[in-house]
Motif scaffolding. Sequence first.
Motif, PDB file in Angstrom:
ATOM      1  N   ALA A 206       1.280  -1.024   0.127  1.00 46.41           N
ATOM      2  CA  ALA A 206      -0.482   0.197  -0.101  1.00 46.41           C
ATOM      3  C   ALA A 206       0.594   1.267   0.182  1.00 46.41           C
ATOM      4  O   ALA A 206       0.233   2.682  -0.544  1.00 46.41           O
ATOM      5  CB  ALA A 206      -1.087   0.142   0.809  1.00 46.41           C
ATOM      6  N   ASP A 207       2.175   1.488   0.527  1.00 45.01           N
ATOM      7  CA  ASP A 207       2.968   2.421   0.731  1.00 45.01           C
ATOM      8  C   ASP A 207       4.048   2.158  -0.706  1.00 45.01           C
ATOM      9  O   ASP A 207       4.892   3.457  -0.493  1.00 45.01           O
ATOM     10  CB  ASP A 207       4.040   2.213   1.860  1.00 45.01           C
ATOM     11  CG  ASP A 207       4.546   3.363   2.666  1.00 45.01           C
ATOM     12  OD1 ASP A 207       3.094   4.467   1.768  1.00 45.01           O
ATOM     13  OD2 ASP A 207       5.286   3.377   3.566  1.00 45.01           O
ATOM     14  N   GLY A 208       3.435   1.537  -1.374  1.00 43.05           N
ATOM     15  CA  GLY A 208       4.340   1.259  -2.889  1.00 43.05           C
ATOM     16  C   GLY A 208       5.568   0.988  -2.320  1.00 43.05           C
ATOM     17  O   GLY A 208       7.147   1.856  -3.040  1.00 43.05           O
ATOM     18  N   HIS A 235      -4.835  -3.895   4.445  1.00 41.29           N
ATOM     19  CA  HIS A 235      -4.762  -2.538   3.433  1.00 41.29           C
ATOM     20  C   HIS A 235      -5.463  -2.672   1.537  1.00 41.29           C
ATOM     21  O   HIS A 235      -5.213  -3.495   1.783  1.00 41.29           O
ATOM     22  CB  HIS A 235      -3.225  -1.958   3.967  1.00 41.29           C
ATOM     23  CG  HIS A 235      -2.249  -1.765   4.591  1.00 41.29           C
ATOM     24  ND1 HIS A 235      -2.167  -0.860   5.371  1.00 41.29           N
ATOM     25  CD2 HIS A 235      -1.878  -3.360   5.766  1.00 41.29           C
ATOM     26  CE1 HIS A 235      -1.978  -1.641   6.687  1.00 41.29           C
ATOM     27  NE2 HIS A 235      -1.485  -2.484   7.129  1.00 41.29           N
ATOM     28  N   ALA A 236      -5.504  -0.995   1.927  1.00 43.50           N
ATOM     29  CA  ALA A 236      -6.138  -1.030   0.410  1.00 43.50           C
ATOM     30  C   ALA A 236      -5.059  -0.049  -0.299  1.00 43.50           C
ATOM     31  O   ALA A 236      -4.256   0.460   0.015  1.00 43.50           O
ATOM     32  CB  ALA A 236      -7.407  -0.294  -0.046  1.00 43.50           C
ATOM     33  N   LEU A 237      -4.724  -1.001  -1.348  1.00 42.56           N
ATOM     34  CA  LEU A 237      -3.767  -0.169  -2.507  1.00 42.56           C
ATOM     35  C   LEU A 237      -4.343   0.722  -3.140  1.00 42.56           C
ATOM     36  O   LEU A 237      -5.427   0.743  -3.935  1.00 42.56           O
ATOM     37  CB  LEU A 237      -3.244  -1.399  -3.452  1.00 42.56           C
ATOM     38  CG  LEU A 237      -2.245  -2.055  -3.335  1.00 42.56           C
ATOM     39  CD1 LEU A 237      -2.261  -3.035  -1.744  1.00 42.56           C
ATOM     40  CD2 LEU A 237      -1.728  -3.139  -4.178  1.00 42.56           C
ATOM     41  N   ARG A 238      -3.719   1.972  -3.364  1.00 40.04           N
ATOM     42  CA  ARG A 238      -4.180   3.031  -4.402  1.00 40.04           C
ATOM     43  C   ARG A 238      -4.873   2.338  -6.021  1.00 40.04           C
ATOM     44  O   ARG A 238      -5.687   3.466  -5.879  1.00 40.04           O
ATOM     45  CB  ARG A 238      -3.486   4.382  -4.370  1.00 40.04           C
ATOM     46  CG  ARG A 238      -3.435   4.389  -2.901  1.00 40.04           C
ATOM     47  CD  ARG A 238      -1.939   5.965  -3.340  1.00 40.04           C
ATOM     48  NE  ARG A 238      -1.591   6.297  -1.861  1.00 40.04           N
ATOM     49  CZ  ARG A 238      -0.557   6.371  -1.691  1.00 40.04           C
ATOM     50  NH1 ARG A 238       0.426   5.435  -2.364  1.00 40.04           N
ATOM     51  NH2 ARG A 238       0.035   6.816  -0.753  1.00 40.04           N
ATOM     52  N   GLU A 239      -4.459   1.390  -6.400  1.00 41.04           N
ATOM     53  CA  GLU A 239      -4.932   1.030  -7.485  1.00 41.04           C
ATOM     54  C   GLU A 239      -3.926  -0.464  -7.946  1.00 41.04           C
ATOM     55  O   GLU A 239      -2.457  -0.228  -6.769  1.00 41.04           O
ATOM     56  CB  GLU A 239      -4.586   2.225  -9.019  1.00 41.04           C
ATOM     57  CG  GLU A 239      -2.439   2.107  -8.528  1.00 41.04           C
ATOM     58  CD  GLU A 239      -2.705   3.085 -10.271  1.00 41.04           C
ATOM     59  OE1 GLU A 239      -1.736   3.272 -10.746  1.00 41.04           O
ATOM     60  OE2 GLU A 239      -3.314   4.264  -9.934  1.00 41.04           O
TER      61      GLU A 239
END
Length: 262
Positions: A206-208, A235-239
């Motif tokens: 999620a934090d890349g 945790h949801a990923l932005r995309e």
Amino acid sequence: MSAEGAPEPRFRALIPRPPDGHETITAQEALAGWREESVPPSREKTDPLPRLALNMAASLDGRIAVGGRSAPLSSPADRVLFHALRARTDAILVGARTVRIERYGPIIKDSGTRAQRAREGLPEQPLAVIASRSVEFDPQLPLLADPGSHVVIITPSSEEMAPCAATVDYIRTPTLREGIAELSSRHGVRLLLCEGGPSLSGSLAADGLLDELFLSRAPLLVGDEPGGGAVLEGHALREPLRLELRTLLELDGELYARYVRL
């Protein structure tokens, strides 16, 4: 390196095909040059974070545990790859719950592998890095009871754990990203291997922070196993994070894939 006296397994190389015309390769051959690779091109050149790989095993239906443990999804060949990855890293990152449940011990037990690391100018043992909100650990946990292990705890806590035989340092930061950056600057970590659990893996994604994924697929269907989990949780990923398949090995119906972030 396989267990002493045991023949090293040979994997059928599906992607890429071995250049010498052979159909099978060892774990050592599959990972040759892996440590020296650069971070993915999408990473900022000025980014102070180390290259970060995630290594996980899952069933065909995506479960990562049976009876709360990952061992039923593993195999001797999977463990050979598992240890070959450990042998090439600067540090192993793991969540507190996984450390406790899996009863983590010294990262590299094989004396030959430790000697090889020393010949290559690496510490005999990679750093063992635990990400934890608290520092409440049993000092008799095998990892902490080993005087040859160096453990770094990334935590927002100001407390200290009970005395133990291992060397223990603390990186006290409010975020995991800051902790990993400090791990790089303070301890010289440039290649970091995460072994879960799923909440920690989910946070990294999620934090890349994830650069690549090693995923073993056991030829098993587990079903709705309580606590079966998933590779990423919490945790949801932005995309969706797009990855490229770089390596695919097979042995006895089990698939071993390596994906790299684009």
